[in-house]
Design an enzyme around this catalytic site. Sequence first.
Site, PDB file in Angstrom:
ATOM      1  N   HIS A 317       0.837  -1.202   0.000  1.00  0.00           N
ATOM      2  CA  HIS A 317       0.000   0.000   0.000  1.00  0.00           C
ATOM      3  C   HIS A 317       0.874   1.255   0.000  1.00  0.00           C
ATOM      4  O   HIS A 317       0.693   2.158  -0.833  1.00  0.00           O
ATOM      5  CB  HIS A 317      -0.901  -0.019   1.238  1.00  0.00           C
ATOM      6  CG  HIS A 317      -1.810   1.157   1.364  1.00  0.00           C
ATOM      7  ND1 HIS A 317      -3.123   1.131   0.986  1.00  0.00           N
ATOM      8  CD2 HIS A 317      -1.588   2.428   1.826  1.00  0.00           C
ATOM      9  CE1 HIS A 317      -3.684   2.309   1.203  1.00  0.00           C
ATOM     10  NE2 HIS A 317      -2.770   3.126   1.724  1.00  0.00           N
ATOM     11  N   GLU A 318       1.827   1.321   0.929  1.00  0.00           N
ATOM     12  CA  GLU A 318       2.667   2.518   1.021  1.00  0.00           C
ATOM     13  C   GLU A 318       3.590   2.652  -0.188  1.00  0.00           C
ATOM     14  O   GLU A 318       3.912   3.768  -0.606  1.00  0.00           O
ATOM     15  CB  GLU A 318       3.472   2.499   2.317  1.00  0.00           C
ATOM     16  CG  GLU A 318       2.634   2.501   3.593  1.00  0.00           C
ATOM     17  CD  GLU A 318       1.635   3.647   3.666  1.00  0.00           C
ATOM     18  OE1 GLU A 318       1.891   4.706   3.058  1.00  0.00           O
ATOM     19  OE2 GLU A 318       0.597   3.486   4.333  1.00  0.00           O
ATOM     20  N   HIS A 321       1.767   4.564  -2.764  1.00  0.00           N
ATOM     21  CA  HIS A 321       1.902   5.994  -2.510  1.00  0.00           C
ATOM     22  C   HIS A 321       3.272   6.500  -2.955  1.00  0.00           C
ATOM     23  O   HIS A 321       3.396   7.551  -3.592  1.00  0.00           O
ATOM     24  CB  HIS A 321       1.745   6.280  -1.010  1.00  0.00           C
ATOM     25  CG  HIS A 321       0.346   6.275  -0.506  1.00  0.00           C
ATOM     26  ND1 HIS A 321      -0.646   7.073  -1.042  1.00  0.00           N
ATOM     27  CD2 HIS A 321      -0.238   5.576   0.512  1.00  0.00           C
ATOM     28  CE1 HIS A 321      -1.780   6.868  -0.375  1.00  0.00           C
ATOM     29  NE2 HIS A 321      -1.559   5.968   0.569  1.00  0.00           N
ATOM     30  N   GLU A 347      -4.717   7.922  -2.797  1.00  0.00           N
ATOM     31  CA  GLU A 347      -5.142   6.622  -2.287  1.00  0.00           C
ATOM     32  C   GLU A 347      -5.469   5.657  -3.424  1.00  0.00           C
ATOM     33  O   GLU A 347      -5.318   4.442  -3.275  1.00  0.00           O
ATOM     34  CB  GLU A 347      -6.355   6.785  -1.362  1.00  0.00           C
ATOM     35  CG  GLU A 347      -6.063   7.483  -0.047  1.00  0.00           C
ATOM     36  CD  GLU A 347      -5.047   6.762   0.822  1.00  0.00           C
ATOM     37  OE1 GLU A 347      -4.849   5.535   0.635  1.00  0.00           O
ATOM     38  OE2 GLU A 347      -4.448   7.409   1.692  1.00  0.00           O
TER      39      GLU A 347
END
Length: 503
Positions: A317-318, A321, A347
């Site tokens: 997830h990060e 980003h 997001e």
Amino acid sequence: LARSLSASALAPCSSRRAPRARPVRAAPKRAMAACAAAPAEAYTQLKAELSEIAALGGIEGLLSWDQAAMLPPGAQELRAKQMAALAGVIHARKTATELGELIAKCGGESADTAVLGEGATAFDVANVKRAHEDYQRATRVPAEMAKREAELGAKGYAAWMEAREKSDWSLFSPVLKEWVALVRERCALVRPDLPPYDAALSDYERGLTKARLDEIFPPVRKALSALVAEVYEAAEKNGGVPVALSGAKSVMTGAFDTDKQAALSKEVALAMGFDESRGRLDVSAHPFTGGAGPEDTRMTTRYKADDLSEGLTGTIHETGHALYEQARPAKYAGQPVSSAHSMGIHESQSLLWERMVALGPEFAKFLLPKLGEQFGGQFEGVTPEQLHASFNIVKKPSLIRVESDELTYPLHIILRYELECGLIDGSIEVDDLPRLWNEKMETMLGCTPPDDAKGVLQDVHWSAGAFGYFPTYSLGAMYACQIFDYAKTQLDGLEEEIEKGEF
């Protein structure tokens, strides 16, 4: 990601690239000639000034990252003072009269290529318009308030950490009361034409309104609540085992060395395209992505010795980003037009990777050999299908948002949205939050947290005054679905490339 929102309502992903350090001054001399400069010359001066402001924002982002990942506990009070002092300097630069004159000379909200001169592009026009928007917002916030936001952000993070560790709501509620009052005050100044929550939303998703969310979320809540209940019932009829596992156990739970988890997470992040020469992966209490912009992108995750999925999906997830950050246009580094369009879009990039790629069957085929290399016999005999099913279990109970599955996750977001709307409009009191949180958890997800650490204290966002942020997660998930669906029509062999790890 929300950790360093406290000082200016800008996500750490919006920090710009930091050039070589230059002396900080409240009113740069070159800006004094703004009125006399031709538009092309004024634009050159404007970009230079915006770049320096972005550099200071990058320092702010690094201080926030350090507080979350490295800062010793005894330095929290000092960090609050440092953040407040820096916020004052940045606010002075953002609100300088000379900066406003440069923006006006470049056309302000009416900027066009004709005004900016030969060679100007649509990006340059957008850059001036974004600078105008930022200036209008900044000048409506008094310097004292900017400092107060920064100091309260640092204070709030420290209070949240202690309260969460001790599962003691009373340690955090006084700071949250301060934040609720401050956010209401700030919204009234920045967007007096909007209801307070709409003004808060505009910090993260420009143009979004509560009225629009109230069209989107209720049918999602109704449908998902029913579907989650149906899935739970099917599992109960299957002896308490998720149907997709067909009697096998989840391979994501067990005993997993956290150092090996960290090594695996780093390997996956690098395979996805993360540039380690321009970033870091560390550990923090709450995963986030921050730093100083594309050339210095800091991300964190956290690991659990008995659950392999949390650290791995958190890293993926990060990294999503971070990839968005590292790919922002270098030509406009340090300029408003290079910053993240919105947190929903940001997001969408993290959830594109976490949900659309990592939860897919092709990714399981890519990941399984790497799990075997790190954990040996623990994955002997495991099939890609079993790994894929383990990654996609609908958790019961689903207590923690960042550990929840794809199906229950939106309900966590809607719960927080409903509560923070009430906090901002005054219909909910801070002291009532733990009770209301538990009631909504029981109604929406069929479970009650055993303590506040696993309930109302689990998220960092409100400690930074980030009201209006939570809805962007679900919006981002909706965007990610559309982006991936379209990508499959445009990229031949996409699934096969994911399986091979050719990201």
